[in-house]
Design a protein around this motif. Structure first.
Motif, PDB file in Angstrom:
ATOM      1  N   LEU A  50      24.587   7.409   3.952  1.00  0.00           N
ATOM      2  CA  LEU A  50      25.193   7.778   2.677  1.00  0.00           C
ATOM      3  C   LEU A  50      24.759   6.832   1.559  1.00  0.00           C
ATOM      4  N   TYR A  51      24.784   5.547   1.836  1.00  0.00           N
ATOM      5  CA  TYR A  51      24.408   4.575   0.804  1.00  0.00           C
ATOM      6  C   TYR A  51      22.944   4.747   0.414  1.00  0.00           C
ATOM      7  N   SER A  52      22.076   4.853   1.411  1.00  0.00           N
ATOM      8  CA  SER A  52      20.640   4.941   1.136  1.00  0.00           C
ATOM      9  C   SER A  52      20.300   6.214   0.369  1.00  0.00           C
ATOM     10  N   LEU A  53      20.931   7.342   0.739  1.00  0.00           N
ATOM     11  CA  LEU A  53      20.688   8.593   0.037  1.00  0.00           C
ATOM     12  C   LEU A  53      21.204   8.518  -1.396  1.00  0.00           C
ATOM     13  N   GLY A  54      22.413   7.961  -1.562  1.00  0.00           N
ATOM     14  CA  GLY A  54      22.960   7.807  -2.901  1.00  0.00           C
ATOM     15  C   GLY A  54      22.112   6.887  -3.757  1.00  0.00           C
ATOM     16  N   TRP A  55      21.625   5.812  -3.168  1.00  0.00           N
ATOM     17  CA  TRP A  55      20.754   4.873  -3.879  1.00  0.00           C
ATOM     18  C   TRP A  55      19.486   5.591  -4.344  1.00  0.00           C
ATOM     19  N   ALA A  56      18.886   6.396  -3.459  1.00  0.00           N
ATOM     20  CA  ALA A  56      17.658   7.120  -3.803  1.00  0.00           C
ATOM     21  C   ALA A  56      17.919   8.141  -4.906  1.00  0.00           C
ATOM     22  N   ARG A  57      19.044   8.841  -4.849  1.00  0.00           N
ATOM     23  CA  ARG A  57      19.378   9.841  -5.877  1.00  0.00           C
ATOM     24  C   ARG A  57      19.566   9.183  -7.240  1.00  0.00           C
ATOM     25  N   LEU A  58      20.301   8.071  -7.267  1.00  0.00           N
ATOM     26  CA  LEU A  58      20.521   7.386  -8.537  1.00  0.00           C
ATOM     27  C   LEU A  58      19.212   6.805  -9.083  1.00  0.00           C
ATOM     28  N   ARG A  59      18.412   6.303  -8.182  1.00  0.00           N
ATOM     29  CA  ARG A  59      17.106   5.755  -8.589  1.00  0.00           C
ATOM     30  C   ARG A  59      16.246   6.868  -9.212  1.00  0.00           C
ATOM     31  N   LYS A  60      16.283   8.033  -8.591  1.00  0.00           N
ATOM     32  CA  LYS A  60      15.500   9.176  -9.078  1.00  0.00           C
ATOM     33  C   LYS A  60      15.977   9.616 -10.457  1.00  0.00           C
ATOM     34  N   ARG A  61      17.273   9.457 -10.729  1.00  0.00           N
ATOM     35  CA  ARG A  61      17.836   9.853 -12.018  1.00  0.00           C
ATOM     36  C   ARG A  61      17.644   8.779 -13.084  1.00  0.00           C
ATOM     37  N   GLY A  62      16.976   7.714 -12.730  1.00  0.00           N
ATOM     38  CA  GLY A  62      16.656   6.689 -13.715  1.00  0.00           C
ATOM     39  C   GLY A  62      17.635   5.540 -13.807  1.00  0.00           C
ATOM     40  N   ALA A  63      18.631   5.503 -12.896  1.00  0.00           N
ATOM     41  CA  ALA A  63      19.620   4.417 -12.926  1.00  0.00           C
ATOM     42  C   ALA A  63      19.064   3.191 -12.202  1.00  0.00           C
ATOM     43  N   VAL A  64      17.944   2.697 -12.701  1.00  0.00           N
ATOM     44  CA  VAL A  64      17.240   1.601 -12.027  1.00  0.00           C
ATOM     45  C   VAL A  64      18.027   0.296 -12.106  1.00  0.00           C
ATOM     46  N   ARG A  65      18.747   0.107 -13.210  1.00  0.00           N
ATOM     47  CA  ARG A  65      19.510  -1.137 -13.353  1.00  0.00           C
ATOM     48  C   ARG A  65      20.711  -1.177 -12.407  1.00  0.00           C
ATOM     49  N   LEU A  66      21.192  -0.010 -11.993  1.00  0.00           N
ATOM     50  CA  LEU A  66      22.273   0.055 -11.019  1.00  0.00           C
ATOM     51  C   LEU A  66      21.716   0.046  -9.594  1.00  0.00           C
ATOM     52  N   ALA A  67      20.737   0.908  -9.348  1.00  0.00           N
ATOM     53  CA  ALA A  67      20.164   1.039  -8.001  1.00  0.00           C
ATOM     54  C   ALA A  67      19.005   0.066  -7.832  1.00  0.00           C
ATOM     55  N   THR A  68      19.340  -1.217  -7.748  1.00  0.00           N
ATOM     56  CA  THR A  68      18.311  -2.249  -7.598  1.00  0.00           C
ATOM     57  C   THR A  68      17.926  -2.430  -6.133  1.00  0.00           C
ATOM     58  N   ILE A  69      16.748  -2.961  -5.929  1.00  0.00           N
ATOM     59  CA  ILE A  69      16.267  -3.215  -4.568  1.00  0.00           C
ATOM     60  C   ILE A  69      17.171  -4.216  -3.857  1.00  0.00           C
ATOM     61  N   TRP A  70      17.585  -5.256  -4.595  1.00  0.00           N
ATOM     62  CA  TRP A  70      18.384  -6.303  -3.944  1.00  0.00           C
ATOM     63  C   TRP A  70      19.718  -5.765  -3.460  1.00  0.00           C
ATOM     64  N   ARG A  71      20.296  -4.770  -4.164  1.00  0.00           N
ATOM     65  CA  ARG A  71      21.552  -4.179  -3.709  1.00  0.00           C
ATOM     66  C   ARG A  71      21.334  -3.419  -2.397  1.00  0.00           C
ATOM     67  N   LEU A  72      20.248  -2.682  -2.317  1.00  0.00           N
ATOM     68  CA  LEU A  72      19.939  -1.945  -1.085  1.00  0.00           C
ATOM     69  C   LEU A  72      19.749  -2.910   0.081  1.00  0.00           C
ATOM     70  N   ILE A  73      19.035  -3.998  -0.154  1.00  0.00           N
ATOM     71  CA  ILE A  73      18.801  -4.999   0.895  1.00  0.00           C
ATOM     72  C   ILE A  73      20.132  -5.642   1.318  1.00  0.00           C
ATOM     73  N   ALA A  74      20.980  -5.987   0.341  1.00  0.00           N
ATOM     74  CA  ALA A  74      22.272  -6.611   0.644  1.00  0.00           C
ATOM     75  C   ALA A  74      23.119  -5.693   1.514  1.00  0.00           C
ATOM     76  N   TYR A  75      23.128  -4.390   1.200  1.00  0.00           N
ATOM     77  CA  TYR A  75      23.937  -3.452   1.982  1.00  0.00           C
ATOM     78  C   TYR A  75      23.415  -3.343   3.414  1.00  0.00           C
ATOM     79  N   TRP A  76      22.113  -3.186   3.544  1.00  0.00           N
ATOM     80  CA  TRP A  76      21.535  -3.072   4.895  1.00  0.00           C
ATOM     81  C   TRP A  76      21.782  -4.340   5.712  1.00  0.00           C
ATOM     82  N   LEU A  77      21.658  -5.497   5.081  1.00  0.00           N
ATOM     83  CA  LEU A  77      21.925  -6.757   5.792  1.00  0.00           C
ATOM     84  C   LEU A  77      23.394  -6.850   6.186  1.00  0.00           C
ATOM     85  N   GLY A  78      24.284  -6.473   5.280  1.00  0.00           N
ATOM     86  CA  GLY A  78      25.713  -6.513   5.577  1.00  0.00           C
ATOM     87  C   GLY A  78      26.088  -5.602   6.731  1.00  0.00           C
TER      88      GLY A  78
END
Length: 260
Positions: free
Chosen positions: A25-53
């Protein structure tokens, strides 16, 4: 016995499904927001932090930490430090709510929005719980309460109580870091910075106090471990002292990181 610790796994279906669903769910939501241009919200470091957590959460609940925690208090304490410190800190730092919401199928997404809408009872409940006083109270009561010898013995002896202990540890810490880090959703005004620092200091003090009490105890606190076969050449008191030190010193590191 040490090599067996690293190869011992208990792949529980509930943990696999829960972690797998959360990652999807997180990864799909991250990809959707990234695709819509929300790059400042859907940052790489947030995705990495979630996967590590989520990886830390998975390891703490399925690895040798979960299996050998029945035999050694220091192993069980290490598991608790991951559940109450590293995992929730990383997951809340990733700001999971908007990403998971966007990861839902669009029909479910609209349902979720209605559940957390302006007139939602769940939203009102979370707004009340989000006050620093309640968050701190819950964290301290859960941390101190589960280390009471009677409750601890009960958790070790009964599987569902043990699961409840772990769930309450994680949720209490997640609420704390949700408040401190300002993760979404934010329905109320952010507390004063100094109030958040005080919240971290008080919760840290409670955890350290339990660690000090365990470290300085002159006899075994938990009869369960006194009855277990001794592993790795550690006596009951050596095991207990190391476990207390883990909670006393490294246990405060996640709160310090959150404060910084």
């Amino acid at each position: 016995m040490l090599p067996e610790f690293f190869t011992a796994w208990n792949f529980r279906p509930a943990v696999i499904v829960g972690v797998g669903l959360g990652l999807a769910l997180y990864s799909l939501g991250w990809a959707r927001l990234r695709k819509r241009g929300a790059v400042r919200l859907a940052t790489i470091w947030r995705l990495i932090a979630y996967w590590l957590g989520m990886a830390v959460l998975f390891i703490s609940l399925t690895s040798g930490l979960d299996i050998y925690g029945e035999f050694l208090l220091l192993v069980h304490m290490s598991q608790h430090l991951l559940l109450m410190g590293i995992a929730p800190l990383l997951i809340m730092a990733s700001n999971p709510f908007p990403f998971v919401l966007w990861g839902l199928p669009f029909r479910r997404n609209r349902w979720a929005v209605s559940v957390f809408g302006v007139k939602s009872e769940l939203r009102e409940l979370l707004k009340r719980i989000a006050s620093p006083g309640i968050v701190g109270f819950l964290y301290i009561v859960i941390t101190v309460g589960w280390h009471d010898p009677g409750l601890y013995q009960r958790a070790i002896a009964v599987d569902w109580v043990h699961d409840l202990e772990h769930l309450s540890f994680y949720l209490a810490a997640a609420l704390l870091y949700w408040q401190v880090l300002g993760a979404g959703p934010q329905w109320v005004k952010r507390p004063n910075l100094w109030l958040l620092i005080l919240l971290l200091v008080l919760t840290n003090a409670a955890s350290m106090a339990v660690g000090v009490a365990i470290t300085l105890a002159s006899e075994p606190i938990y009869p369960h471990y006194a009855a277990m076969p001794r592993l790795w050449g550690l006596s009951v008191m050596d095991d207990q002292n190391i476990a207390g030190l883990l909670m006393w010193l490294p246990g405060g590191v996640p709160n310090t990181i959150a404060g910084i």
